[in-house]
Design an enzyme around this catalytic site. Sequence first.
Site, PDB file in Angstrom:
ATOM      1  N   TRP A 167      63.086  35.216  -4.715  1.00 44.68           N
ATOM      2  CA  TRP A 167      64.051  35.645  -5.559  1.00 44.68           C
ATOM      3  C   TRP A 167      65.097  36.772  -5.276  1.00 44.68           C
ATOM      4  O   TRP A 167      65.904  36.935  -5.772  1.00 44.68           O
ATOM      5  CB  TRP A 167      63.015  36.238  -6.636  1.00 44.68           C
ATOM      6  CG  TRP A 167      62.588  37.622  -6.402  1.00 44.68           C
ATOM      7  CD1 TRP A 167      61.863  38.120  -5.270  1.00 44.68           C
ATOM      8  CD2 TRP A 167      62.676  38.837  -7.145  1.00 44.68           C
ATOM      9  NE1 TRP A 167      61.466  39.086  -5.289  1.00 44.68           N
ATOM     10  CE2 TRP A 167      61.969  40.001  -6.275  1.00 44.68           C
ATOM     11  CE3 TRP A 167      63.115  39.150  -8.112  1.00 44.68           C
ATOM     12  CZ2 TRP A 167      61.723  41.148  -6.705  1.00 44.68           C
ATOM     13  CZ3 TRP A 167      63.053  40.650  -8.582  1.00 44.68           C
ATOM     14  CH2 TRP A 167      62.347  41.401  -7.973  1.00 44.68           C
ATOM     15  N   ASP A 168      64.849  37.027  -4.097  1.00 44.72           N
ATOM     16  CA  ASP A 168      65.911  38.014  -3.409  1.00 44.72           C
ATOM     17  C   ASP A 168      67.338  37.642  -3.613  1.00 44.72           C
ATOM     18  O   ASP A 168      68.229  38.228  -3.856  1.00 44.72           O
ATOM     19  CB  ASP A 168      65.735  38.121  -1.880  1.00 44.72           C
ATOM     20  CG  ASP A 168      64.190  38.397  -1.512  1.00 44.72           C
ATOM     21  OD1 ASP A 168      63.405  38.291  -2.173  1.00 44.72           O
ATOM     22  OD2 ASP A 168      63.952  39.147  -0.535  1.00 44.72           O
ATOM     23  N   GLU A 218      54.068  44.512  -5.564  1.00 44.73           N
ATOM     24  CA  GLU A 218      52.899  43.683  -5.124  1.00 44.73           C
ATOM     25  C   GLU A 218      51.753  44.500  -4.687  1.00 44.73           C
ATOM     26  O   GLU A 218      50.752  43.978  -4.129  1.00 44.73           O
ATOM     27  CB  GLU A 218      53.440  42.767  -3.980  1.00 44.73           C
ATOM     28  CG  GLU A 218      54.381  41.790  -4.279  1.00 44.73           C
ATOM     29  CD  GLU A 218      55.084  41.017  -3.389  1.00 44.73           C
ATOM     30  OE1 GLU A 218      54.920  41.427  -2.107  1.00 44.73           O
ATOM     31  OE2 GLU A 218      55.716  39.768  -3.557  1.00 44.73           O
ATOM     32  N   LYS A 221      54.812  49.654  -4.608  1.00 42.16           N
ATOM     33  CA  LYS A 221      55.605  48.973  -3.407  1.00 42.16           C
ATOM     34  C   LYS A 221      57.218  49.333  -3.649  1.00 42.16           C
ATOM     35  O   LYS A 221      58.035  49.459  -2.847  1.00 42.16           O
ATOM     36  CB  LYS A 221      55.131  47.762  -3.274  1.00 42.16           C
ATOM     37  CG  LYS A 221      55.862  47.276  -1.978  1.00 42.16           C
ATOM     38  CD  LYS A 221      55.207  45.691  -1.839  1.00 42.16           C
ATOM     39  CE  LYS A 221      56.142  44.969  -0.398  1.00 42.16           C
ATOM     40  NZ  LYS A 221      55.774  43.662  -0.534  1.00 42.16           N
ATOM     41  N   GLN A 222      57.594  48.720  -4.735  1.00 39.22           N
ATOM     42  CA  GLN A 222      59.073  48.595  -4.894  1.00 39.22           C
ATOM     43  C   GLN A 222      59.534  48.664  -6.462  1.00 39.22           C
ATOM     44  O   GLN A 222      58.480  48.538  -7.312  1.00 39.22           O
ATOM     45  CB  GLN A 222      59.654  47.381  -4.551  1.00 39.22           C
ATOM     46  CG  GLN A 222      59.106  46.022  -4.967  1.00 39.22           C
ATOM     47  CD  GLN A 222      59.084  44.965  -4.290  1.00 39.22           C
ATOM     48  OE1 GLN A 222      58.175  44.398  -3.743  1.00 39.22           O
ATOM     49  NE2 GLN A 222      60.346  44.142  -4.439  1.00 39.22           N
TER      50      GLN A 222
HETATM   51  C1  BGC Z   1      58.737  41.785  -1.578  1.00 33.73           C
HETATM   52  C2  BGC Z   1      59.287  40.598  -2.380  1.00 33.73           C
HETATM   53  C3  BGC Z   1      60.376  39.940  -1.601  1.00 33.73           C
HETATM   54  C4  BGC Z   1      59.850  39.428  -0.247  1.00 33.73           C
HETATM   55  C5  BGC Z   1      60.953  38.873   0.564  1.00 33.73           C
HETATM   56  C6  BGC Z   1      58.287  41.089  -0.226  1.00 33.73           C
HETATM   57  O1  BGC Z   1      58.029  42.477   0.749  1.00 33.73           O
HETATM   58  O2  BGC Z   1      57.785  42.482  -2.170  1.00 33.73           O
HETATM   59  O3  BGC Z   1      59.859  41.132  -3.620  1.00 33.73           O
HETATM   60  O4  BGC Z   1      60.539  38.861  -2.417  1.00 33.73           O
HETATM   61  O5  BGC Z   1      59.415  40.437   0.563  1.00 33.73           O
HETATM   62  O6  BGC Z   1      61.949  39.926   0.904  1.00 33.73           O
END
Ligand code: BGC
Length: 764
Positions: A355-356, A484, A596-597
């Site tokens: 999804w990035d 996550e 996490k984000q």
């Molecule tokens: C992130 C995801 C991301 C993936 C690839 C993961 O660490 O939590 O949001 O899509 O990395 O960049």
Amino acid sequence: MRKYFEVDEWKVIENGFDKDYNRVTESVMSLGNGHMGLRGNFAEKYSGDTLQGTYIAGVYYPDKTIVGWWKNGYPEYFAKIANATNFIGLDLKIDGQQIDLNKIEFSDFKRVLNMKEAYLERSFTVNLEGNKVEIVERRFLDQKNKELAALKYRVRSLDRKVKIELTPYLDGDVKNEDANYDEFFWEGLKKTNKKGKASLTMKTRKSNFVVSTAMDWELNKNDREVKLLTGPGNENYVGNKITFRAEAGENIELNKYIAVCTSRDYQADQVKEKAENKVSEAAIRGYDELFAEHRDAWAKIWQESDIKIDGDPEAQQGIRFNIFHLNQTYTGHDPRLNIGPKGFTGEKYGGLTYWDTEAYCLPFYLSTHSEDVARNLLLYRYRHLEKAVENADKLGLDGALYPMVTINGEECHNEWEITFEEIHRNGAIAHAIKDYVDYTGDDKYIKEYGIPVLAQISRFWADRSHFNPRKEKYMILGVTGPNEYENNVNNNWYTNRIAVWTLKYTLNELKKLKENDPDKYQHWLTELDLKASELELWQEISEKMYYPYLDEYDIYAQQDGYLDKEQKLVSDLKEEDIPLHKNWSWDKILRSPYIKQADVMQGIYYFKEDFDQNSVARHYDFYEPRTVHESSLSPCIYSILAADLEREEKAYQLYLRTARLDLDNYNTDTDDGLHITSMAGTWMSIIKGFAGFEIKNDEISFRPFLPKAWNGYDFMIMFRGRRIKVDVCQQKVSFALENGNEIKIKVYDQEYYLNTEQDLTIEK
Ligand code: BGC
């Protein structure tokens, strides 16, 4: 974190060689041109620690899945971009001694990535029993003729006459380091070897991509012996061993040309011939001519996507490094391709799409390239719609669930909490359609390609939610939000919110279509079997969605029960705890309140218009102190929101976390490859954050501020056929329309008209 590379506004310089840091340097010094890429490996033999990496876009191997406990719905394979034929290889022996920088004495080592002209240069002097020999290598991956690469190798013995053996070669015996079962992904098909020319044609097992790599070389020396090598005990190898004597002080120069063609572009039985012809043509044209074209192509890229920062060379190097790698990874020339989180710089994430792309990269490509580049990113998902429908069906659901990780539309990820539960990704894919249309004004896209994607995603959301009669609300249970560090939660606010947004947007676009083009509307109703009752249900869900709320803070909760967790802040963590994913058990992470984000804040970033400043501030002040930013995608979102809140210092601090993430190996993981997708986030922090660039109702607006550490910055924005230059200084902001029709812009809420005749300057 390590400040290893010298600061220079256009270059990344390694001065002296640290063997233990070589994998990081190789990632940083990667080259790419959208069609292929390679890590900054040495051309000559190197027996020290290295990840030899050459990757061809779209050429993957379906690596059989590894899981401990199989769950229904898991994919059979994880596609991995296959580490391909090493084509830069060039062995060197001087007076019989193998040049291997792991074994011999050398000095004056320099590896320089020139970002302006997109080449890598390496130079060093070896000391062979009192005789010094200078070696310089330069290489580039052609940005104009994407199937080509070239390398220039110079050798000069300073003190005495020497016997030189130079062996340009192609080595197809390359394995992916991250192969699940240590399998070799390739099968050799054919090799040809003639004096000055050779080719190696290989096929990926199972996925049957034929890749032919051809080489050609020229040497500024007539008196030489050439021996054809078919390999040191290795089937997939071709090389030409060239032996000659060089006088002291004599400049020896070898140019090696490479062409890489694949069955993605040609019929399988023609790939070899294509590569051989292309490389012969390249050799006829010569290194300098090819390089000049390549350099011009890059000059155009820089003209459109550079950000100049005045007064802070480290920041300047950082942002150019990011822009450089984004442009190396994806060029939009092929709608079958997409952007992997590591691009061509390493094997982690398999080179696949997340999804990035939609959530982070799309704005960069929209603003810095012609519209068709971003359009190709959208069409990629349109083409995968059928697979996304199959994917939802595998989970027993209607509509489309786009994969978390993919290369060909099929899901590759195999952890239930992500594969089945991190469904918010669907929302970003829908939202990208709005971003594209808002940006380009190309509403035909919706009519032709957007509606089916939006409708199938809406259908999925409707099936994935259920009505809870106790609360009289719709709910979405058992999900993983962008954070996550917690799985299987109920009612993740971000997921519920983006689901409702999709439903409303789809209904609205259908309504517009019904009014403007009833035939097309009818076409889609029939094609998608959309009934009035289904549309009514979408409307009802969007009105009655449940959102968890924290009354005591007057903010949305990340998910049900978030406040039941022990409420600790990042400031309560000890230095040795960070990063949590390296230092804590997964169990401890899942139970902790640490995020996490950006999760709720990701939603506020998307739907800012629905929140007043106080509300954004309340959410920010609750969530930021709990966020560990252990995904590189996180700080940019917080930086943009801090800028919106006029918290300039905070915006800048967060920006710094992303800007030099790989250059300074902030997360100590750059050896795995670069964080390509988060590089777009860094770009967004400046353009959307510091410069406050927004698009609303077909109009663009700016609200720039200048970070204290800088004297000024300027950048370009492409918008609807126009190129606008924005220059932010201490006292004023100026705008210049470089091409295109007059345009209305808003700056600090005031309206102005901008045309090519006159620039606009606003005193701060
Ligand atoms: C992130 C995801 C991301 C993936 C690839 C993961 O660490 O939590 O949001 O899509 O990395 O960049």
